[in-house]
Design a protein around this motif. Sequence first.
Motif, PDB file in Angstrom:
ATOM      1  N   ILE A  44     -48.957 -63.891  51.182  1.00 27.70           N
ATOM      2  CA  ILE A  44     -49.908 -63.820  52.296  1.00 27.70           C
ATOM      3  C   ILE A  44     -49.180 -63.509  53.605  1.00 27.70           C
ATOM      4  CG2 ILE A  44     -51.617 -65.107  53.662  1.00 27.70           C
ATOM      5  CD1 ILE A  44     -52.253 -66.717  51.089  1.00 27.70           C
ATOM      6  N   ASN A  45     -48.008 -64.124  53.803  1.00 21.55           N
ATOM      7  CA  ASN A  45     -47.290 -63.841  55.058  1.00 21.55           C
ATOM      8  C   ASN A  45     -46.040 -62.979  54.824  1.00 21.55           C
ATOM      9  OD1 ASN A  45     -45.446 -65.634  54.000  1.00 21.55           O
ATOM     10  ND2 ASN A  45     -45.469 -67.053  55.726  1.00 21.55           N
ATOM     11  N   ARG A  46     -45.990 -62.321  53.699  1.00 23.73           N
ATOM     12  CA  ARG A  46     -44.914 -61.377  53.377  1.00 23.73           C
ATOM     13  C   ARG A  46     -43.536 -62.004  53.271  1.00 23.73           C
ATOM     14  NH1 ARG A  46     -45.005 -55.818  56.475  1.00 23.73           N
ATOM     15  NH2 ARG A  46     -43.503 -55.342  54.837  1.00 23.73           N
ATOM     16  N   MET A  47     -43.475 -63.295  52.938  1.00 24.73           N
ATOM     17  CA  MET A  47     -42.177 -63.843  52.555  1.00 24.73           C
ATOM     18  C   MET A  47     -41.803 -63.263  51.199  1.00 24.73           C
ATOM     19  SD  MET A  47     -42.791 -67.777  53.748  1.00 24.73           S
ATOM     20  CE  MET A  47     -41.236 -68.529  53.307  1.00 24.73           C
ATOM     21  N   VAL A  48     -42.828 -62.862  50.426  1.00 23.29           N
ATOM     22  CA  VAL A  48     -42.631 -62.157  49.154  1.00 23.29           C
ATOM     23  C   VAL A  48     -43.519 -60.916  49.211  1.00 23.29           C
ATOM     24  CG1 VAL A  48     -43.073 -62.267  46.663  1.00 23.29           C
ATOM     25  CG2 VAL A  48     -42.112 -64.268  47.836  1.00 23.29           C
ATOM     26  N   GLU A  49     -43.009 -59.779  48.739  1.00 23.17           N
ATOM     27  CA  GLU A  49     -43.799 -58.538  48.729  1.00 23.17           C
ATOM     28  C   GLU A  49     -44.413 -58.331  47.353  1.00 23.17           C
ATOM     29  OE1 GLU A  49     -44.280 -56.832  51.375  1.00 23.17           O
ATOM     30  OE2 GLU A  49     -42.568 -57.239  52.704  1.00 23.17           O
ATOM     31  N   PRO A  50     -45.705 -58.011  47.275  1.00 22.11           N
ATOM     32  CA  PRO A  50     -46.314 -57.737  45.972  1.00 22.11           C
ATOM     33  C   PRO A  50     -45.712 -56.489  45.318  1.00 22.11           C
ATOM     34  CG  PRO A  50     -47.967 -57.680  47.732  1.00 22.11           C
ATOM     35  CD  PRO A  50     -46.645 -57.869  48.389  1.00 22.11           C
ATOM     36  N   THR A  51     -45.764 -56.448  43.988  1.00 21.90           N
ATOM     37  CA  THR A  51     -45.358 -55.244  43.260  1.00 21.90           C
ATOM     38  C   THR A  51     -46.478 -54.210  43.339  1.00 21.90           C
ATOM     39  OG1 THR A  51     -44.152 -56.704  41.756  1.00 21.90           O
ATOM     40  CG2 THR A  51     -44.456 -54.422  41.040  1.00 21.90           C
ATOM     41  N   THR A  74     -55.286 -58.633  52.383  1.00 23.15           N
ATOM     42  CA  THR A  74     -55.723 -58.475  53.769  1.00 23.15           C
ATOM     43  C   THR A  74     -55.927 -59.844  54.401  1.00 23.15           C
ATOM     44  OG1 THR A  74     -58.064 -58.395  53.183  1.00 23.15           O
ATOM     45  CG2 THR A  74     -56.916 -56.282  53.295  1.00 23.15           C
ATOM     46  N   VAL A  75     -55.613 -59.930  55.680  1.00 23.98           N
ATOM     47  CA  VAL A  75     -55.897 -61.126  56.476  1.00 23.98           C
ATOM     48  C   VAL A  75     -56.736 -60.662  57.664  1.00 23.98           C
ATOM     49  CG1 VAL A  75     -54.933 -62.983  57.884  1.00 23.98           C
ATOM     50  CG2 VAL A  75     -53.783 -62.309  55.771  1.00 23.98           C
ATOM     51  N   ALA A  76     -57.886 -61.266  57.841  1.00 25.28           N
ATOM     52  CA  ALA A  76     -58.840 -60.854  58.867  1.00 25.28           C
ATOM     53  C   ALA A  76     -59.077 -59.343  58.807  1.00 25.28           C
ATOM     54  CB  ALA A  76     -58.362 -61.275  60.250  1.00 25.28           C
ATOM     55  N   GLY A  77     -59.177 -58.833  57.592  1.00 23.03           N
ATOM     56  CA  GLY A  77     -59.519 -57.420  57.397  1.00 23.03           C
ATOM     57  C   GLY A  77     -58.355 -56.453  57.473  1.00 23.03           C
ATOM     58  N   LYS A  78     -57.168 -56.960  57.873  1.00 28.63           N
ATOM     59  CA  LYS A  78     -56.020 -56.046  58.012  1.00 28.63           C
ATOM     60  C   LYS A  78     -55.058 -56.186  56.840  1.00 28.63           C
ATOM     61  CE  LYS A  78     -55.555 -56.605  62.960  1.00 28.63           C
ATOM     62  NZ  LYS A  78     -54.557 -56.964  63.928  1.00 28.63           N
ATOM     63  N   ASP A  79     -54.649 -55.037  56.315  1.00 26.76           N
ATOM     64  CA  ASP A  79     -53.666 -55.006  55.232  1.00 26.76           C
ATOM     65  C   ASP A  79     -52.338 -55.553  55.764  1.00 26.76           C
ATOM     66  OD1 ASP A  79     -51.740 -54.322  53.358  1.00 26.76           O
ATOM     67  OD2 ASP A  79     -52.668 -52.385  52.889  1.00 26.76           O
ATOM     68  N   VAL A  80     -51.854 -56.643  55.145  1.00 27.01           N
ATOM     69  CA  VAL A  80     -50.649 -57.284  55.703  1.00 27.01           C
ATOM     70  C   VAL A  80     -49.416 -56.374  55.607  1.00 27.01           C
ATOM     71  CG1 VAL A  80     -51.429 -59.662  55.345  1.00 27.01           C
ATOM     72  CG2 VAL A  80     -50.104 -58.524  53.557  1.00 27.01           C
ATOM     73  N   SER A  81     -49.443 -55.428  54.653  1.00 30.11           N
ATOM     74  CA  SER A  81     -48.249 -54.579  54.503  1.00 30.11           C
ATOM     75  C   SER A  81     -48.074 -53.648  55.705  1.00 30.11           C
ATOM     76  CB  SER A  81     -48.307 -53.794  53.191  1.00 30.11           C
ATOM     77  OG  SER A  81     -49.351 -52.843  53.266  1.00 30.11           O
ATOM     78  N   ASN A  82     -49.110 -53.544  56.545  1.00 30.92           N
ATOM     79  CA  ASN A  82     -48.971 -52.732  57.763  1.00 30.92           C
ATOM     80  C   ASN A  82     -48.481 -53.538  58.959  1.00 30.92           C
ATOM     81  OD1 ASN A  82     -49.954 -50.500  56.394  1.00 30.92           O
ATOM     82  ND2 ASN A  82     -52.083 -50.998  56.902  1.00 30.92           N
ATOM     83  N   GLU A  83     -48.388 -54.858  58.795  1.00 29.28           N
ATOM     84  CA  GLU A  83     -47.964 -55.710  59.914  1.00 29.28           C
ATOM     85  C   GLU A  83     -46.464 -55.958  59.812  1.00 29.28           C
ATOM     86  OE1 GLU A  83     -50.513 -57.281  62.036  1.00 29.28           O
ATOM     87  OE2 GLU A  83     -51.741 -55.796  60.996  1.00 29.28           O
ATOM     88  N   PRO A  84     -45.757 -55.933  60.928  1.00 28.15           N
ATOM     89  CA  PRO A  84     -44.334 -56.289  60.875  1.00 28.15           C
ATOM     90  C   PRO A  84     -44.169 -57.697  60.302  1.00 28.15           C
ATOM     91  CG  PRO A  84     -44.937 -55.431  63.037  1.00 28.15           C
ATOM     92  CD  PRO A  84     -46.218 -55.615  62.279  1.00 28.15           C
ATOM     93  N   ALA A  85     -43.291 -57.846  59.300  1.00 22.48           N
ATOM     94  CA  ALA A  85     -43.206 -59.102  58.554  1.00 22.48           C
ATOM     95  C   ALA A  85     -42.878 -60.296  59.460  1.00 22.48           C
ATOM     96  CB  ALA A  85     -42.180 -58.981  57.437  1.00 22.48           C
ATOM     97  N   ALA A  86     -41.937 -60.119  60.374  1.00 20.50           N
ATOM     98  CA  ALA A  86     -41.530 -61.250  61.216  1.00 20.50           C
ATOM     99  C   ALA A  86     -42.693 -61.728  62.081  1.00 20.50           C
ATOM    100  CB  ALA A  86     -40.351 -60.857  62.093  1.00 20.50           C
TER     101      ALA A  86
END
Length: 361
Positions: free
Chosen positions: A52-59, A64-76
């Motif tokens: 959910i917070n990109r401590m681990v990346e899905p294969t 999405t969190v609040a409609g936004k794809d988390v992979s587009n958000e800077p992980a930090a």
Amino acid sequence: MAEAMIEFQSVTKQYQGGQPAVDGLSMSIDKGAITVFVGPSGCGKTTSLRMINRMVEPTSGTITVAGKDVSNEPAAQLRRSMGYVMQSSGLMPHRSVLDNIATVPRLNGVSKAAARKRAQELLDVVGLASVLGKRYPSQLSGGQQQRVGVARALAADPPVLLMDEPFSAVDPVVRDELQRELLRLQRELAKTIVFVTHDIDEATVLGDKVAVFAVGGKLAQYAAPEEILRAPANDFVASFVGRDRGFRHLAFNAADAVPVHPVKTVDASQLGASSGEWALVLDGDSRPMGWASPRDGAGLVPGGSLFRRGDTLRRALDAALSSPSGLGVVVDDGGRLAGVLKAEEVLALIEKTRHNREDAP
Ligand SMILES: Nc1ncnc2c1ncn2[C@@H]1O[C@H](COP(=O)(O)OP(=O)(O)O)[C@@H](O)[C@H]1O
Ligand SMILES: [Mg+2]
């Protein structure tokens, strides 16, 4: 229908060379509610939480969190935007409690003075005395450290809290207290909380919804706790939900009908004068401290779990069965003595409740 805050769409995680840790997970997590991931060890709960917070990346798949794809958000940035609490409090040992709580606001550019002021307020929010702010983590009990962990996760006022077995390492009485506190806090804060545990009891007490994970990282059932207990989706869920299922429904019945009796009380100075019956030892504020035994005057005997008015039958039973005198101690909202419960009366009411349920259509 509740609004979704977090969505998993066909999410799979395969670590190097292994079986999938999470296998085709699709689920929608409600905003402002507590969703619990529960299941035996190794079934992918932590992996799912950390994606959910990109401590681990899905294969593969999308979160999405609040409609936004988390992979587009800077992980930090994503990580700082969500509170995270884990089993070991994860506090920095060489920093004071206040500085630990202020960590994320400081990273977000809040001034030192403002971050400390907020940290001080948060101590109170999580039920810790303000003097503890100056201490170092090692000077606190396990339960206090977990409270600090919760305060730290709340410091930047994130809409989402991720909690990975936060109460698993503390003893059952403290765990009970922490669960109660979390529910109280949540009534005020209404965060979106994802809470991981291996304990089905904890899951049903805390969860608005419960996701049962099965070995191999598959979602076995996702429903309200009452439904999971009443109608397990398959044999795996039924066996995980467990042998003493008969008692579990107690968590949903208020214990208002259990009679509350008066009890003999003494203050600490009277300890040792044996009186022939169990007496409850109270502090100057009428708060229970423990019991004085009827016989040997052995000093203060530690009490069991406390029962607060309005609590469930399950807690009434816990209080009665964990008390050395067999009398469950009832306290008011201020923690002051209100009376005692008798184990046999709690059990009689449980019997009656069970019969009523069985008679129901
Ligand atoms: N960093 C990792 N590298 C390789 N395998 C891992 C890693 N983390 C977890 N696993 C494996 O993935 C599976 C799921 O683990 P995890 O998500 O920690 O489960 P849970 O939290 O339910 O106990 C387990 O088989 C575990 O051994
Ligand atoms: Mg885990």
